[in-house]
Design a protein around this motif. Structure first.
Motif, PDB file in Angstrom:
ATOM      1  N   GLY A  91      -2.655  -5.941  -2.531  1.00 45.98           N
ATOM      2  CA  GLY A  91      -2.215  -7.031  -1.666  1.00 45.98           C
ATOM      3  C   GLY A  91      -0.871  -6.786  -0.994  1.00 45.98           C
ATOM      4  O   GLY A  91      -0.291  -7.707  -0.422  1.00 45.98           O
ATOM      5  N   ARG A  92      -0.371  -5.564  -1.036  1.00 44.73           N
ATOM      6  CA  ARG A  92       0.917  -5.253  -0.406  1.00 44.73           C
ATOM      7  C   ARG A  92       0.796  -5.369   1.106  1.00 44.73           C
ATOM      8  O   ARG A  92      -0.208  -5.007   1.692  1.00 44.73           O
ATOM      9  CB  ARG A  92       1.376  -3.852  -0.788  1.00 44.73           C
ATOM     10  CG  ARG A  92       1.538  -3.617  -2.278  1.00 44.73           C
ATOM     11  CD  ARG A  92       2.827  -4.156  -2.844  1.00 44.73           C
ATOM     12  NE  ARG A  92       3.997  -3.586  -2.249  1.00 44.73           N
ATOM     13  CZ  ARG A  92       4.606  -2.471  -2.653  1.00 44.73           C
ATOM     14  NH1 ARG A  92       4.133  -1.794  -3.673  1.00 44.73           N
ATOM     15  NH2 ARG A  92       5.689  -2.048  -2.029  1.00 44.73           N
ATOM     16  N   TRP A  93       1.845  -5.862   1.757  1.00 39.96           N
ATOM     17  CA  TRP A  93       1.866  -6.063   3.205  1.00 39.96           C
ATOM     18  C   TRP A  93       2.563  -4.863   3.844  1.00 39.96           C
ATOM     19  O   TRP A  93       3.776  -4.830   3.976  1.00 39.96           O
ATOM     20  CB  TRP A  93       2.589  -7.361   3.549  1.00 39.96           C
ATOM     21  CG  TRP A  93       2.323  -7.789   4.947  1.00 39.96           C
ATOM     22  CD1 TRP A  93       3.106  -7.552   6.043  1.00 39.96           C
ATOM     23  CD2 TRP A  93       1.196  -8.516   5.420  1.00 39.96           C
ATOM     24  NE1 TRP A  93       2.534  -8.083   7.165  1.00 39.96           N
ATOM     25  CE2 TRP A  93       1.345  -8.683   6.810  1.00 39.96           C
ATOM     26  CE3 TRP A  93       0.053  -9.032   4.807  1.00 39.96           C
ATOM     27  CZ2 TRP A  93       0.422  -9.354   7.594  1.00 39.96           C
ATOM     28  CZ3 TRP A  93      -0.873  -9.701   5.587  1.00 39.96           C
ATOM     29  CH2 TRP A  93      -0.666  -9.853   6.960  1.00 39.96           C
ATOM     30  N   ILE A  94       1.766  -3.866   4.207  1.00 44.08           N
ATOM     31  CA  ILE A  94       2.295  -2.628   4.753  1.00 44.08           C
ATOM     32  C   ILE A  94       1.622  -2.316   6.086  1.00 44.08           C
ATOM     33  O   ILE A  94       0.645  -2.969   6.460  1.00 44.08           O
ATOM     34  CB  ILE A  94       2.082  -1.449   3.774  1.00 44.08           C
ATOM     35  CG1 ILE A  94       0.591  -1.256   3.466  1.00 44.08           C
ATOM     36  CG2 ILE A  94       2.875  -1.667   2.496  1.00 44.08           C
ATOM     37  CD1 ILE A  94       0.281  -0.042   2.626  1.00 44.08           C
ATOM     38  N   ALA A  95       2.138  -1.333   6.781  1.00 45.32           N
ATOM     39  CA  ALA A  95       1.530  -0.831   8.007  1.00 45.32           C
ATOM     40  C   ALA A  95       1.383   0.674   7.854  1.00 45.32           C
ATOM     41  O   ALA A  95       2.045   1.297   7.019  1.00 45.32           O
ATOM     42  CB  ALA A  95       2.408  -1.161   9.214  1.00 45.32           C
ATOM     43  N   ALA A  96       0.507   1.268   8.669  1.00 46.36           N
ATOM     44  CA  ALA A  96       0.319   2.715   8.610  1.00 46.36           C
ATOM     45  C   ALA A  96       0.098   3.284   9.992  1.00 46.36           C
ATOM     46  O   ALA A  96      -0.475   2.646  10.873  1.00 46.36           O
ATOM     47  CB  ALA A  96      -0.880   3.069   7.710  1.00 46.36           C
ATOM     48  N   ALA A  97       0.590   4.502  10.165  1.00 43.32           N
ATOM     49  CA  ALA A  97       0.356   5.312  11.356  1.00 43.32           C
ATOM     50  C   ALA A  97      -0.108   6.655  10.826  1.00 43.32           C
ATOM     51  O   ALA A  97       0.668   7.370  10.186  1.00 43.32           O
ATOM     52  CB  ALA A  97       1.624   5.442  12.185  1.00 43.32           C
TER      53      ALA A  97
END
Length: 128
Positions: A116-122
Protein backbone atom coordinates in the motif's frame (compact mmCIF):
# COMPACT_ATOMS: atom_id res chain seq x y z
CA UNK A 1 -9.25 -24.08 12.46
CA UNK A 2 -8.64 -20.40 11.72
CA UNK A 3 -8.31 -19.32 8.13
CA UNK A 4 -5.23 -17.44 7.09
CA UNK A 5 -6.37 -15.15 4.32
CA UNK A 6 -3.93 -13.01 2.46
CA UNK A 7 -4.55 -9.33 2.99
CA UNK A 8 -5.88 -7.60 -0.11
CA UNK A 9 -3.24 -6.00 -2.31
CA UNK A 10 -3.31 -2.34 -3.19
CA UNK A 11 -5.33 -1.24 -6.17
CA UNK A 12 -3.79 0.13 -9.32
CA UNK A 13 -1.26 -1.21 -11.80
CA UNK A 14 0.89 -4.14 -10.74
CA UNK A 15 3.68 -5.51 -12.87
CA UNK A 16 2.80 -9.13 -13.58
CA UNK A 17 5.80 -10.01 -15.71
CA UNK A 18 8.54 -8.97 -18.06
CA UNK A 19 8.01 -9.95 -21.69
CA UNK A 20 10.55 -10.53 -24.48
CA UNK A 21 12.92 -7.62 -24.95
CA UNK A 22 12.51 -6.50 -21.34
CA UNK A 23 9.06 -5.01 -21.87
CA UNK A 24 6.73 -4.77 -18.90
CA UNK A 25 3.45 -6.64 -18.55
CA UNK A 26 0.74 -4.92 -16.51
CA UNK A 27 -2.09 -7.44 -16.10
CA UNK A 28 -2.81 -8.45 -19.73
CA UNK A 29 -1.16 -5.44 -21.38
CA UNK A 30 2.45 -5.47 -22.54
CA UNK A 31 3.92 -1.98 -22.79
CA UNK A 32 6.21 -1.51 -25.81
CA UNK A 33 9.11 0.13 -23.98
CA UNK A 34 9.62 2.42 -21.03
CA UNK A 35 6.85 2.91 -18.51
CA UNK A 36 5.61 5.50 -16.00
CA UNK A 37 3.60 4.28 -13.00
CA UNK A 38 1.57 5.90 -10.28
CA UNK A 39 -0.51 4.00 -7.73
CA UNK A 40 -3.48 4.67 -10.03
CA UNK A 41 -2.17 4.50 -13.60
CA UNK A 42 0.42 3.10 -16.03
CA UNK A 43 1.49 5.01 -19.14
CA UNK A 44 4.02 4.38 -21.91
CA UNK A 45 7.03 6.66 -21.53
CA UNK A 46 9.23 8.18 -24.21
CA UNK A 47 12.25 8.02 -21.90
CA UNK A 48 15.20 10.29 -22.65
CA UNK A 49 18.80 9.12 -22.37
CA UNK A 50 19.44 8.61 -18.67
CA UNK A 51 22.18 11.25 -18.52
CA UNK A 52 19.70 13.81 -19.95
CA UNK A 53 16.89 13.00 -17.48
CA UNK A 54 15.17 16.04 -15.95
CA UNK A 55 12.27 16.43 -13.50
CA UNK A 56 10.05 17.47 -16.42
CA UNK A 57 10.54 14.00 -17.94
CA UNK A 58 8.81 12.38 -14.94
CA UNK A 59 6.33 15.16 -14.13
CA UNK A 60 3.42 12.91 -15.09
CA UNK A 61 4.14 10.72 -12.05
CA UNK A 62 5.64 13.21 -9.61
CA UNK A 63 3.26 16.16 -10.07
CA UNK A 64 0.18 14.31 -8.90
CA UNK A 65 -2.29 15.50 -6.26
CA UNK A 66 -0.76 13.28 -3.57
CA UNK A 67 3.01 13.45 -4.02
CA UNK A 68 4.74 10.06 -4.02
CA UNK A 69 7.03 9.04 -1.15
CA UNK A 70 9.75 8.48 -3.73
CA UNK A 71 10.40 7.76 -7.38
CA UNK A 72 11.56 4.25 -8.19
CA UNK A 73 13.83 4.69 -11.21
CA UNK A 74 14.49 1.58 -13.30
CA UNK A 75 17.62 2.30 -15.36
CA UNK A 76 17.39 -0.56 -17.88
CA UNK A 77 19.36 -3.82 -17.92
CA UNK A 78 21.94 -2.53 -15.42
CA UNK A 79 22.05 -0.07 -12.57
CA UNK A 80 23.16 3.35 -13.73
CA UNK A 81 23.17 6.52 -11.68
CA UNK A 82 20.80 9.34 -12.70
CA UNK A 83 22.15 12.89 -13.00
CA UNK A 84 22.82 14.55 -9.64
CA UNK A 85 20.80 17.62 -10.68
CA UNK A 86 17.78 15.36 -11.32
CA UNK A 87 18.02 13.73 -7.90
CA UNK A 88 18.61 17.07 -6.15
CA UNK A 89 15.61 18.68 -7.85
CA UNK A 90 13.25 15.89 -6.76
CA UNK A 91 14.70 15.74 -3.26
CA UNK A 92 14.13 19.50 -2.95
CA UNK A 93 10.44 18.65 -3.42
CA UNK A 94 10.66 15.91 -0.73
CA UNK A 95 10.54 13.13 -3.33
CA UNK A 96 13.37 10.66 -2.92
CA UNK A 97 14.90 8.79 -5.86
CA UNK A 98 15.75 5.09 -5.69
CA UNK A 99 17.64 3.89 -8.77
CA UNK A 100 18.13 0.21 -9.66
CA UNK A 101 18.10 -2.01 -12.72
CA UNK A 102 14.61 -2.25 -14.20
CA UNK A 103 14.00 -5.92 -13.37
CA UNK A 104 14.73 -5.23 -9.70
CA UNK A 105 12.61 -2.08 -9.85
CA UNK A 106 9.66 -4.08 -11.23
CA UNK A 107 9.90 -6.52 -8.32
CA UNK A 108 10.23 -3.71 -5.77
CA UNK A 109 7.24 -1.89 -7.29
CA UNK A 110 5.03 -4.93 -6.81
CA UNK A 111 6.19 -5.53 -3.23
CA UNK A 112 5.81 -1.91 -2.13
CA UNK A 113 2.46 -1.44 -3.85
CA UNK A 114 1.31 -4.68 -2.25
CA UNK A 115 2.08 -3.00 1.07
CA UNK A 116 0.00 0.00 0.00
CA UNK A 117 2.98 2.37 -0.28
CA UNK A 118 2.31 5.54 -2.29
CA UNK A 119 5.19 5.60 -4.76
CA UNK A 120 5.83 6.44 -8.41
CA UNK A 121 8.05 4.71 -10.95
CA UNK A 122 9.86 5.53 -14.17
CA UNK A 123 11.11 2.32 -15.77
CA UNK A 124 13.30 2.00 -18.84
CA UNK A 125 12.70 -1.32 -20.63
CA UNK A 126 14.69 -4.01 -18.83
CA UNK A 127 16.38 -5.10 -22.06
CA UNK A 128 17.95 -1.70 -22.71
Amino acid sequence: MARLDREPVATGPLITGIAAGGRFRINDTVFPGALLLTPEDAQPWDAPALDALTPDDVALVTDIARAPEFLLLGTGATLRRPPRAFVAALEARSIGVEAMDSRAAARVWSVLRGEGRWIAAALIAAGE
